[in-house]
Design an enzyme around this catalytic site. Structure first.
Site, PDB file in Angstrom:
ATOM      1  N   LYS A   1      48.685   4.197  43.269  1.00  0.00           N
ATOM      2  CA  LYS A   1      47.816   4.683  42.041  1.00  0.00           C
ATOM      3  C   LYS A   1      47.250   3.414  41.541  1.00  0.00           C
ATOM      4  CE  LYS A   1      49.098   5.276  37.220  1.00  0.00           C
ATOM      5  NZ  LYS A   1      48.677   3.944  36.715  1.00  0.00           N
ATOM      6  N   ASN A   2      47.917   2.297  41.396  1.00  0.00           N
ATOM      7  CA  ASN A   2      47.379   1.084  40.946  1.00  0.00           C
ATOM      8  C   ASN A   2      46.099   0.277  41.494  1.00  0.00           C
ATOM      9  OD1 ASN A   2      49.105   1.357  38.524  1.00  0.00           O
ATOM     10  ND2 ASN A   2      50.487  -0.044  39.217  1.00  0.00           N
TER      11      ASN A   2
ATOM     12  N   CYS B   1      49.936   5.826  29.091  1.00  0.00           N
ATOM     13  CA  CYS B   1      51.435   5.520  28.434  1.00  0.00           C
ATOM     14  C   CYS B   1      51.279   4.390  27.253  1.00  0.00           C
ATOM     15  CB  CYS B   1      52.219   4.945  29.517  1.00  0.00           C
ATOM     16  SG  CYS B   1      52.521   6.356  30.956  1.00  0.00           S
TER      17      CYS B   1
ATOM     18  N   PRO C   1      46.238  -5.387  25.036  1.00  0.00           N
ATOM     19  CA  PRO C   1      45.138  -5.844  24.266  1.00  0.00           C
ATOM     20  C   PRO C   1      43.851  -5.744  25.489  1.00  0.00           C
ATOM     21  CG  PRO C   1      46.296  -7.690  24.377  1.00  0.00           C
ATOM     22  CD  PRO C   1      47.369  -6.438  24.764  1.00  0.00           C
ATOM     23  N   ILE C   2      42.804  -4.974  25.098  1.00  0.00           N
ATOM     24  CA  ILE C   2      41.581  -5.221  26.021  1.00  0.00           C
ATOM     25  C   ILE C   2      40.762  -6.602  25.408  1.00  0.00           C
ATOM     26  CG2 ILE C   2      41.587  -2.909  26.560  1.00  0.00           C
ATOM     27  CD1 ILE C   2      39.071  -2.677  24.398  1.00  0.00           C
TER      28      ILE C   2
ATOM     29  N   ASP D   1      56.828  -2.475  36.610  1.00  0.00           N
ATOM     30  CA  ASP D   1      56.687  -1.149  37.004  1.00  0.00           C
ATOM     31  C   ASP D   1      57.843  -0.724  37.684  1.00  0.00           C
ATOM     32  OD1 ASP D   1      54.255  -0.929  35.753  1.00  0.00           O
ATOM     33  OD2 ASP D   1      53.158  -0.485  37.544  1.00  0.00           O
TER      34      ASP D   1
END
Length: 424
Positions: free
Chosen positions: A28-29, A122, A128-129, A313
């Site tokens: 997925k990642n 989630c 933060p972006i 994860d």
């Protein structure tokens, strides 16, 4: 995400030892930034081993909104970005997944401007972006906030830059890579993320004509090229899904052969299973056998770090396993500050977990008991599945749309190796 999926549950009747073979899905990642990268390709990109996930479906919807043509045939996805005609995506589509932000770098690299909203996904605390946006500013992008949206423009085009990240953020590293591959001049990313998914993205971009070196180390060098073209690529196996099924084998005292995996990407994880008493054998880099029939005990301490440390994860998955291991296990979470929400739900099954800020202390109990619980996030939901496999009675897991974001039919995979689990 439809209401029917939101109302579904996983019903797990615990107590069965798992035995058999599971082929591990694509990561997925990795697949999400790879799909974002297809935006840069003036041609057709083909991705093999693409897992069927709701997050991947959300990425397809973003690509459709941009004007790219997407087709799926089983695990093969074809994206033609030749006719891309848009640089905006409706807010509702963006909000479906947190990692949608990775499309920002790709759109900027292709179009030089973009209007984007803050992403969803989630809730694991502050992600933060700011790292992304500050890097873009260094690359000549002007960012203007406008009622929940970001208007990003590069009046003189995307420029190469020397960027030092304050934290080796995977998302920021990916976004910079995507913006830099067609930028004017050279880019260096210092304190870059080193995860296997970063390496996979670099390998794909290179196939498309990008000039990248240093991926997998803390410094990535990129020389901008005029344009990228389509290429064919196979998504790497999902190391966290592999860890999940290893936890399932261990907590049921069973044995599994996991195929289509990648041993090297699991180097921070495999020693933990050996430490608790599992027998772990690897074959030809793509097969892992785990046997948990010997007495197991606590691994004592699990500390999450950026790669090559123990992955955040996998923290919830190991916590579920340790709830029934003799002894005390201390977890220290160094990546996200709100990543123990699953602890309360595990407690409903009888687990003894004490959480204080970034530390969780697990006292192993002799047994768990089935109960009605709810997924709090993707990995927390998978942790409840792990625990439910060992719990006495029936565990009913709600909010499984979180699990579907990262696991391809988890109930089918586990049922195939002896678990009593179904979706209802």
């Amino acid at each position: 995400m439809n209401e029917h999926r939101n109302s579904q549950r996983l019903i797990v009747a615990g107590g069965r030892k798992l035995q058999g073979e599971i082929a591990v899905q694509g990561a997925k990642n990795s697949v999400l930034p790879l799909l974002a990268a297809t935006v840069l390709c003036k041609g057709t990109a083909v991705l093999h081993n693409c897992p069927k996930l709701t997050d991947a479906d959300a990425a397809f919807r973003i690509l459709d909104c941009l004007g790219c043509k997407c087709e799926r045939e089983k695990s093969v996805v074809t994206v033609n970005g030749e006719a891309m005609c848009n640089n905006q995506v409706p807010d509702g589509v963006i909000q479906e997944m947190r990692s949608s932000i990775v499309f920002l770098g790709a759109i900027l690299g292709r179009c030089g401007n973009c209007r984007w909203s803050t992403p969803g996904g989630c809730e694991l605390g502050a992600r933060p972006i700011d790292y992304h946006l500050e890097a873009f500013r260094q690359m000549g992008v002007e960012v203007e906030n406008d009622a929940g949206f970001m208007n990003c423009t590069a009046p003189k085009g995307i420029q190469g830059a020397r960027i030092s990240l304050p934290f080796p953020s995977v998302g920021a590293t990916e976004n910079i890579m995507l913006a830099a591959v067609t930028a004017n001049g050279s880019t260096e990313i210092h304190n870059a993320a080193r995860e296997p998914e970063i390496v996979d993205l670099a390998n794909f971009l290179r196939k498309c004509g990008a000039k990248i070196s240093g991926e997998g180390s803390s410094t990535i060098a990129i020389e901008g090229v005029k344009e990228l073209y389509g290429a064919e690529h196979t998504v790497i196996p999902d190391r966290i899904v592999t860890a999940t099924y290893m936890c399932c084998a261990a907590i049921t005292r069973g044995e599994l052969l996991l195929t289509k995996t990648k041993q090297d990407d699991l180097s921070p994880i495999l020693p933990v299973f050996e430490r608790i008493g599992c027998s772990v054998y690897t074959y030809s880099d793509d097969k892992i056998y785990i046997n948990a029939r010997k007495p197991l005990s606590s691994p004592k301490k699990i500390v999450t770090h950026v790669h090559p440390g123990f992955p955040t994860d996998a923290q919830a998955l190991l916590m579920a396993l340790t709830t029934v291991l003799p002894g005390t296990t201390i977890f220290e979470e160094n990546i996200f500050e709100c990543r123990y929400k699953h602890a309360g739900e595990l407690g409903r099954l009888g687990a003894k977990i004490n959480v204080k800020e970034r530390v969780a202390v697990v006292e192993g109990v002799k047994r768990l008991s089935g109960a009605a619980v709810k997924s709090t996030d993707l990995r927390g939901g998978a942790a409840l599945v792990v625990a439910g496999l060992a719990a006495e009675g029936v565990t009913k897991i709600g909010n499984i749309h979180h699990i579907d974001r990262g696991y391809e039919s988890i109930e089918d995979a586990l049922h195939s190796v002896g678990a009593n689990i179904k979706r209802s």
